[in-house]
Design a protein around this motif. Sequence first.
Motif, PDB file in Angstrom:
ATOM      1  N   MET A 161      65.917  63.864  90.575  1.00  0.00           N
ATOM      2  CA  MET A 161      66.481  63.211  89.398  1.00  0.00           C
ATOM      3  C   MET A 161      65.685  61.964  89.044  1.00  0.00           C
ATOM      4  O   MET A 161      65.032  61.358  89.900  1.00  0.00           O
ATOM      5  CB  MET A 161      67.945  62.833  89.617  1.00  0.00           C
ATOM      6  CG  MET A 161      68.198  61.829  90.722  1.00  0.00           C
ATOM      7  SD  MET A 161      69.974  61.494  90.905  1.00  0.00           S
ATOM      8  CE  MET A 161      70.589  63.120  91.336  1.00  0.00           C
ATOM      9  N   VAL A 162      65.736  61.605  87.771  1.00  0.00           N
ATOM     10  CA  VAL A 162      65.190  60.338  87.301  1.00  0.00           C
ATOM     11  C   VAL A 162      66.253  59.265  87.471  1.00  0.00           C
ATOM     12  O   VAL A 162      67.428  59.476  87.147  1.00  0.00           O
ATOM     13  CB  VAL A 162      64.761  60.433  85.827  1.00  0.00           C
ATOM     14  CG1 VAL A 162      64.450  59.049  85.257  1.00  0.00           C
ATOM     15  CG2 VAL A 162      63.543  61.343  85.685  1.00  0.00           C
ATOM     16  N   VAL A 163      65.845  58.116  87.988  1.00  0.00           N
ATOM     17  CA  VAL A 163      66.752  56.984  88.187  1.00  0.00           C
ATOM     18  C   VAL A 163      66.184  55.770  87.459  1.00  0.00           C
ATOM     19  O   VAL A 163      65.034  55.375  87.703  1.00  0.00           O
ATOM     20  CB  VAL A 163      66.941  56.661  89.678  1.00  0.00           C
ATOM     21  CG1 VAL A 163      67.860  55.447  89.851  1.00  0.00           C
ATOM     22  CG2 VAL A 163      67.493  57.864  90.432  1.00  0.00           C
ATOM     23  N   ILE A 164      66.972  55.201  86.559  1.00  0.00           N
ATOM     24  CA  ILE A 164      66.606  53.946  85.898  1.00  0.00           C
ATOM     25  C   ILE A 164      67.723  52.946  86.158  1.00  0.00           C
ATOM     26  O   ILE A 164      68.888  53.225  85.884  1.00  0.00           O
ATOM     27  CB  ILE A 164      66.398  54.126  84.382  1.00  0.00           C
ATOM     28  CG1 ILE A 164      65.337  55.185  84.100  1.00  0.00           C
ATOM     29  CG2 ILE A 164      65.987  52.797  83.750  1.00  0.00           C
ATOM     30  CD1 ILE A 164      65.097  55.428  82.621  1.00  0.00           C
ATOM     31  N   GLN A 194      64.937  47.333  88.101  1.00  0.00           N
ATOM     32  CA  GLN A 194      65.017  47.551  89.538  1.00  0.00           C
ATOM     33  C   GLN A 194      64.560  48.947  89.946  1.00  0.00           C
ATOM     34  O   GLN A 194      64.141  49.155  91.089  1.00  0.00           O
ATOM     35  CB  GLN A 194      66.461  47.326  90.016  1.00  0.00           C
ATOM     36  CG  GLN A 194      67.029  45.960  89.705  1.00  0.00           C
ATOM     37  CD  GLN A 194      66.416  44.855  90.549  1.00  0.00           C
ATOM     38  OE1 GLN A 194      65.568  45.099  91.391  1.00  0.00           O
ATOM     39  NE2 GLN A 194      66.846  43.626  90.326  1.00  0.00           N
ATOM     40  N   ALA A 195      64.664  49.909  89.043  1.00  0.00           N
ATOM     41  CA  ALA A 195      64.242  51.279  89.352  1.00  0.00           C
ATOM     42  C   ALA A 195      63.793  51.955  88.067  1.00  0.00           C
ATOM     43  O   ALA A 195      64.461  51.837  87.037  1.00  0.00           O
ATOM     44  CB  ALA A 195      65.378  52.066  90.002  1.00  0.00           C
ATOM     45  N   PHE A 196      62.670  52.652  88.142  1.00  0.00           N
ATOM     46  CA  PHE A 196      62.162  53.446  87.036  1.00  0.00           C
ATOM     47  C   PHE A 196      61.303  54.530  87.671  1.00  0.00           C
ATOM     48  O   PHE A 196      60.082  54.450  87.694  1.00  0.00           O
ATOM     49  CB  PHE A 196      61.344  52.575  86.074  1.00  0.00           C
ATOM     50  CG  PHE A 196      61.066  53.220  84.739  1.00  0.00           C
ATOM     51  CD1 PHE A 196      62.010  53.167  83.722  1.00  0.00           C
ATOM     52  CD2 PHE A 196      59.865  53.861  84.497  1.00  0.00           C
ATOM     53  CE1 PHE A 196      61.764  53.748  82.483  1.00  0.00           C
ATOM     54  CE2 PHE A 196      59.605  54.442  83.258  1.00  0.00           C
ATOM     55  CZ  PHE A 196      60.557  54.386  82.259  1.00  0.00           C
ATOM     56  N   GLN A 197      61.973  55.537  88.228  1.00  0.00           N
ATOM     57  CA  GLN A 197      61.298  56.497  89.080  1.00  0.00           C
ATOM     58  C   GLN A 197      62.083  57.797  89.158  1.00  0.00           C
ATOM     59  O   GLN A 197      63.251  57.853  88.773  1.00  0.00           O
ATOM     60  CB  GLN A 197      61.163  55.913  90.498  1.00  0.00           C
ATOM     61  CG  GLN A 197      62.503  55.702  91.189  1.00  0.00           C
ATOM     62  CD  GLN A 197      62.700  54.319  91.742  1.00  0.00           C
ATOM     63  OE1 GLN A 197      61.922  53.409  91.476  1.00  0.00           O
ATOM     64  NE2 GLN A 197      63.744  54.147  92.531  1.00  0.00           N
ATOM     65  N   SER A 198      61.422  58.821  89.663  1.00  0.00           N
ATOM     66  CA  SER A 198      62.141  60.033  90.053  1.00  0.00           C
ATOM     67  C   SER A 198      62.421  59.940  91.552  1.00  0.00           C
ATOM     68  O   SER A 198      61.656  59.314  92.291  1.00  0.00           O
ATOM     69  CB  SER A 198      61.322  61.286  89.723  1.00  0.00           C
ATOM     70  OG  SER A 198      60.140  61.332  90.492  1.00  0.00           O
ATOM     71  N   GLY A 257      62.471  64.058  81.478  1.00  0.00           N
ATOM     72  CA  GLY A 257      63.659  63.479  82.105  1.00  0.00           C
ATOM     73  C   GLY A 257      63.728  61.976  81.931  1.00  0.00           C
ATOM     74  O   GLY A 257      64.811  61.410  81.726  1.00  0.00           O
ATOM     75  N   PHE A 258      62.587  61.315  82.002  1.00  0.00           N
ATOM     76  CA  PHE A 258      62.565  59.870  81.754  1.00  0.00           C
ATOM     77  C   PHE A 258      62.998  59.568  80.320  1.00  0.00           C
ATOM     78  O   PHE A 258      63.693  58.574  80.074  1.00  0.00           O
ATOM     79  CB  PHE A 258      61.162  59.309  81.999  1.00  0.00           C
ATOM     80  CG  PHE A 258      60.883  58.914  83.422  1.00  0.00           C
ATOM     81  CD1 PHE A 258      61.303  57.701  83.916  1.00  0.00           C
ATOM     82  CD2 PHE A 258      60.195  59.770  84.268  1.00  0.00           C
ATOM     83  CE1 PHE A 258      61.051  57.325  85.230  1.00  0.00           C
ATOM     84  CE2 PHE A 258      59.920  59.415  85.582  1.00  0.00           C
ATOM     85  CZ  PHE A 258      60.349  58.192  86.067  1.00  0.00           C
ATOM     86  N   GLY A 259      62.574  60.409  79.380  1.00  0.00           N
ATOM     87  CA  GLY A 259      62.985  60.213  77.997  1.00  0.00           C
ATOM     88  C   GLY A 259      64.485  60.330  77.825  1.00  0.00           C
ATOM     89  O   GLY A 259      65.123  59.495  77.174  1.00  0.00           O
ATOM     90  N   PRO A 287      51.064  51.203  85.385  1.00  0.00           N
ATOM     91  CA  PRO A 287      51.232  52.436  84.616  1.00  0.00           C
ATOM     92  C   PRO A 287      51.507  53.690  85.461  1.00  0.00           C
ATOM     93  O   PRO A 287      51.642  54.779  84.913  1.00  0.00           O
ATOM     94  CB  PRO A 287      49.887  52.585  83.889  1.00  0.00           C
ATOM     95  CG  PRO A 287      49.172  51.299  84.068  1.00  0.00           C
ATOM     96  CD  PRO A 287      49.670  50.734  85.330  1.00  0.00           C
ATOM     97  N   LYS A 288      51.585  53.563  86.783  1.00  0.00           N
ATOM     98  CA  LYS A 288      51.812  54.733  87.616  1.00  0.00           C
ATOM     99  C   LYS A 288      53.226  55.290  87.411  1.00  0.00           C
ATOM    100  O   LYS A 288      54.167  54.529  87.197  1.00  0.00           O
ATOM    101  CB  LYS A 288      51.595  54.389  89.086  1.00  0.00           C
ATOM    102  CG  LYS A 288      50.173  53.945  89.422  1.00  0.00           C
ATOM    103  CD  LYS A 288      50.061  53.542  90.871  1.00  0.00           C
ATOM    104  CE  LYS A 288      48.645  53.076  91.204  1.00  0.00           C
ATOM    105  NZ  LYS A 288      48.527  52.631  92.615  1.00  0.00           N
ATOM    106  N   ILE A 289      53.357  56.606  87.473  1.00  0.00           N
ATOM    107  CA  ILE A 289      54.666  57.250  87.369  1.00  0.00           C
ATOM    108  C   ILE A 289      55.240  57.336  88.772  1.00  0.00           C
ATOM    109  O   ILE A 289      54.778  58.126  89.599  1.00  0.00           O
ATOM    110  CB  ILE A 289      54.560  58.641  86.724  1.00  0.00           C
ATOM    111  CG1 ILE A 289      53.882  58.542  85.355  1.00  0.00           C
ATOM    112  CG2 ILE A 289      55.938  59.269  86.592  1.00  0.00           C
ATOM    113  CD1 ILE A 289      53.682  59.880  84.666  1.00  0.00           C
ATOM    114  N   ALA A 290      56.221  56.513  89.054  1.00  0.00           N
ATOM    115  CA  ALA A 290      56.721  56.352  90.423  1.00  0.00           C
ATOM    116  C   ALA A 290      57.636  57.504  90.822  1.00  0.00           C
ATOM    117  O   ALA A 290      58.384  58.049  90.011  1.00  0.00           O
ATOM    118  CB  ALA A 290      57.463  55.021  90.557  1.00  0.00           C
ATOM    119  N   VAL A 291      57.574  57.841  92.106  1.00  0.00           N
ATOM    120  CA  VAL A 291      58.448  58.860  92.688  1.00  0.00           C
ATOM    121  C   VAL A 291      58.812  58.419  94.101  1.00  0.00           C
ATOM    122  O   VAL A 291      57.988  57.848  94.820  1.00  0.00           O
ATOM    123  CB  VAL A 291      57.764  60.248  92.702  1.00  0.00           C
ATOM    124  CG1 VAL A 291      56.426  60.198  93.417  1.00  0.00           C
ATOM    125  CG2 VAL A 291      58.664  61.299  93.345  1.00  0.00           C
TER     126      VAL A 291
END
Length: 211
Positions: free
Chosen positions: A141-144, A129-133, A181-183, A67-71
């Motif tokens: 930037m947010v990258v998904i 593969q990516a879900f982070q700022s 931004g994730f939204g 559940p951590k918000i990755a950066v």
Amino acid sequence: MSRTCRYLALAVALSLGSACSILPKPEPADVYRLPLLQVTQPAPASSAANWSLRLNKPLASDALNNPKIAVVPQGDLISHYKGARWSDPAPLLLRNRMLDAFQSDGRVPRLSADDSNLQADYELAGELQAFQSEYRAEGLMVVIRYDARLVQGRDQRILASRRFEVHQPLSDKDVPAVVSGFGAASDRLMAQLVDWTLAQANRAQVQAKNQ
């Protein structure tokens, strides 16, 4: 019980109590959900698909499967925002976002998710593969990044695959702005993913009829 035994018992109790008191307290965290999907105009009922689709939770590395918000503050270093976390692990957030997106679109009425274990004509699976700022030269930037696979349900044959990647620039580094931004990034990803899935599954239907 002798006086010596009572003293020993009291000493043990005091030592355990003092040990507990010096243990670090858990860090309080604000819990964030992924912002609600920005609903678009649903497709007309006449365009509804006659096949069923199951949405599987993406696979992910340990760095994202929590559940951590990755950066990514620099280079290849992966960290997380202190005092904040997601309501669910990132793969589950994305799976639920897929479900919302397909339901809102309306073109695939026969939907299910992998936790229900229902059989479907097609399955949408893949790797997150990516879900982070990320802090990049051009800014935060947010990258998904999601590697999607459309799979035939009955024999698990891969029908199509594609990598989806979205970048959502952020003007504010505060956590609420990052969550927003994730939204926005998730909305953009879902728009591409829904259209691609419909196109590939409909193509598979045509090919099956022509065989």
